[in-house]
Motif scaffolding. Structure first.
Motif, PDB file in Angstrom:
ATOM      1  N   ALA A 292       0.839  -1.213   0.000  1.00 29.27           N
ATOM      2  CA  ALA A 292       0.000   0.000   0.000  1.00 29.27           C
ATOM      3  C   ALA A 292       0.872   1.261   0.000  1.00 29.27           C
ATOM      4  N   ALA A 293       1.948   1.250   0.767  1.00 32.23           N
ATOM      5  CA  ALA A 293       2.863   2.401   0.793  1.00 32.23           C
ATOM      6  C   ALA A 293       3.561   2.557  -0.555  1.00 32.23           C
ATOM      7  N   LEU A 294       3.979   1.454  -1.155  1.00 29.31           N
ATOM      8  CA  LEU A 294       4.625   1.499  -2.462  1.00 29.31           C
ATOM      9  C   LEU A 294       3.644   1.980  -3.529  1.00 29.31           C
ATOM     10  N   HIS A 295       2.385   1.587  -3.387  1.00 30.14           N
ATOM     11  CA  HIS A 295       1.339   2.045  -4.311  1.00 30.14           C
ATOM     12  C   HIS A 295       1.268   3.570  -4.314  1.00 30.14           C
ATOM     13  N   VAL A 296       1.214   4.170  -3.141  1.00 22.91           N
ATOM     14  CA  VAL A 296       1.121   5.635  -3.037  1.00 22.91           C
ATOM     15  C   VAL A 296       2.381   6.286  -3.605  1.00 22.91           C
ATOM     16  N   GLU A 297       3.528   5.666  -3.383  1.00 22.24           N
ATOM     17  CA  GLU A 297       4.805   6.238  -3.816  1.00 22.24           C
ATOM     18  C   GLU A 297       5.084   6.046  -5.306  1.00 22.24           C
ATOM     19  N   ALA A 298       4.711   4.881  -5.864  1.00 22.75           N
ATOM     20  CA  ALA A 298       5.204   4.528  -7.194  1.00 22.75           C
ATOM     21  C   ALA A 298       4.143   4.174  -8.229  1.00 22.75           C
TER      22      ALA A 298
ATOM     23  N   GLY B  14      -2.954  14.427  -1.781  1.00 25.74           N
ATOM     24  CA  GLY B  14      -2.815  14.183  -3.212  1.00 25.74           C
ATOM     25  C   GLY B  14      -3.754  15.078  -4.005  1.00 25.74           C
ATOM     26  N   SER B  15      -3.536  15.141  -5.292  1.00 25.08           N
ATOM     27  CA  SER B  15      -4.330  15.998  -6.169  1.00 25.08           C
ATOM     28  C   SER B  15      -5.577  15.282  -6.677  1.00 25.08           C
ATOM     29  N   GLY B  16      -6.670  15.999  -6.726  1.00 18.51           N
ATOM     30  CA  GLY B  16      -7.902  15.457  -7.289  1.00 18.51           C
ATOM     31  C   GLY B  16      -7.902  15.483  -8.803  1.00 18.51           C
ATOM     32  N   SER B  17      -6.883  16.117  -9.412  1.00 18.46           N
ATOM     33  CA  SER B  17      -6.822  16.183 -10.875  1.00 18.46           C
ATOM     34  C   SER B  17      -5.762  15.239 -11.440  1.00 18.46           C
ATOM     35  N   ILE B  18      -5.168  14.415 -10.594  1.00 21.93           N
ATOM     36  CA  ILE B  18      -4.228  13.384 -11.022  1.00 21.93           C
ATOM     37  C   ILE B  18      -4.888  12.040 -10.725  1.00 21.93           C
ATOM     38  N   PHE B  19      -4.808  11.129 -11.701  1.00 17.93           N
ATOM     39  CA  PHE B  19      -5.474   9.835 -11.582  1.00 17.93           C
ATOM     40  C   PHE B  19      -4.440   8.717 -11.559  1.00 17.93           C
TER      41      PHE B  19
ATOM     42  N   GLY C 176       4.875  13.247  -6.958  1.00 25.18           N
ATOM     43  CA  GLY C 176       5.507  14.535  -7.198  1.00 25.18           C
ATOM     44  C   GLY C 176       5.999  14.734  -8.620  1.00 25.18           C
ATOM     45  N   GLN C 177       5.949  13.680  -9.436  1.00 21.00           N
ATOM     46  CA  GLN C 177       6.358  13.790 -10.830  1.00 21.00           C
ATOM     47  C   GLN C 177       5.160  14.224 -11.677  1.00 21.00           C
ATOM     48  N   PRO C 178       5.388  14.827 -12.837  1.00 21.77           N
ATOM     49  CA  PRO C 178       4.264  15.192 -13.708  1.00 21.77           C
ATOM     50  C   PRO C 178       3.498  13.933 -14.134  1.00 21.77           C
ATOM     51  N   PRO C 179       2.170  14.002 -14.145  1.00 22.84           N
ATOM     52  CA  PRO C 179       1.392  12.837 -14.562  1.00 22.84           C
ATOM     53  C   PRO C 179       1.573  12.566 -16.065  1.00 22.84           C
ATOM     54  N   MET C 180       1.381  11.317 -16.456  1.00 25.12           N
ATOM     55  CA  MET C 180       1.498  10.953 -17.869  1.00 25.12           C
ATOM     56  C   MET C 180       0.270  11.409 -18.643  1.00 25.12           C
ATOM     57  N   SER C 181       0.516  11.896 -19.823  1.00 27.28           N
ATOM     58  CA  SER C 181      -0.553  12.228 -20.765  1.00 27.28           C
ATOM     59  C   SER C 181      -0.783  10.998 -21.649  1.00 27.28           C
ATOM     60  N   ARG C 182      -1.762  11.050 -22.517  1.00 26.85           N
ATOM     61  CA  ARG C 182      -2.011   9.947 -23.449  1.00 26.85           C
ATOM     62  C   ARG C 182      -0.745   9.707 -24.285  1.00 26.85           C
ATOM     63  N   ALA C 183      -0.123  10.771 -24.776  1.00 31.90           N
ATOM     64  CA  ALA C 183       1.074  10.623 -25.612  1.00 31.90           C
ATOM     65  C   ALA C 183       2.218   9.971 -24.844  1.00 31.90           C
ATOM     66  N   THR C 184       2.415  10.370 -23.589  1.00 30.09           N
ATOM     67  CA  THR C 184       3.478   9.783 -22.770  1.00 30.09           C
ATOM     68  C   THR C 184       3.209   8.307 -22.530  1.00 30.09           C
ATOM     69  N   ALA C 185       1.983   7.977 -22.176  1.00 30.96           N
ATOM     70  CA  ALA C 185       1.632   6.576 -21.924  1.00 30.96           C
ATOM     71  C   ALA C 185       1.807   5.738 -23.185  1.00 30.96           C
ATOM     72  N   MET C 186       1.407   6.273 -24.328  1.00 29.91           N
ATOM     73  CA  MET C 186       1.540   5.537 -25.591  1.00 29.91           C
ATOM     74  C   MET C 186       3.014   5.351 -25.954  1.00 29.91           C
ATOM     75  N   SER C 187       3.845   6.358 -25.720  1.00 27.23           N
ATOM     76  CA  SER C 187       5.265   6.257 -26.071  1.00 27.23           C
ATOM     77  C   SER C 187       5.970   5.209 -25.231  1.00 27.23           C
TER      78      SER C 187
END
Length: 182
Positions: free
Chosen positions: A51-57, A86-91, A155-166
């Protein structure tokens, strides 16, 4: 029960450890009460570690749609639901179970764990994306490297569709995977 073949890994021969996957803490503690290979204390400690690793990674996405493309419909939530502050705009994907391994060598018999996430094709993968499993329950032998700590995403920028696809998609084992719709 998931066959040991599902835990077989291609590649180098590394130290093999007894491992099991559980969809939740209750499943592990029930197995422990029925004489399973891990104790209830192992279950508790491994679940807390996962659970801790989930939140972190856990992978983080800039939209619910992108998260669900990578993990399946209904398999995602907000970062704020997973961790206070955590942010409500990051999934991020929901933790759909966890792996526990008996790290006999080098760790004094301690256990290690990894959260499990659903992949878009209905399988499961660990946080390090180093293994894909057909189920989130079962037991077998695994390489100890499957419990390596993944890079932190908090704390890292969330992935966009393009990042996830790449990156070939989360949990993808095929480098050429390019069709996730939309």
């Amino acid at each position: 029960m998931l066959g040991a073949a599902a835990f077989t890994l291609a590649g180098c021969q590394e130290e093999q450890v007894d491992a099991a996957a559980f969809p939740d803490l209750k499943s592990c503690t029930t197995a422990a009460q029925n004489g399973g290979q891990f104790s209830a204390q192992d279950c508790d400690a491994a679940f807390a570690e996962a659970a801790a690793l989930h939140v972190e990674a856990a992978p983080r996405y800039d939209s619910l749609a992108v998260c669900e493309e990578q993990h399946g419909e209904g398999a995602c939530g907000t970062e704020s639901a997973a961790s206070p502050g955590g942010s409500g705009s990051i999934f991020m994907p929901l933790m759909m179970g966890y792996l526990i391994g008996n790290m006999l060598g080098g760790r004094g018999g301690a256990s290690a764990s990894q959260p499990l996430y659903k992949t878009p094709n209905g399988q499961y993968t660990n946080a390090a994306r180093s293994s894909t499993f057909s189920s989130n329950s079962g037991a077998g032998k695994m390489s100890s490297s499957q419990f390596a700590r993944p890079a932190a995403t908090v704390g890292q920028p969330p992935m966009s569709r393009a990042t996830a696809m790449s990156r070939g998609g989360f949990g993808s084992t095929a480098a050429g995977r390019t069709s996730s719709g939309g």
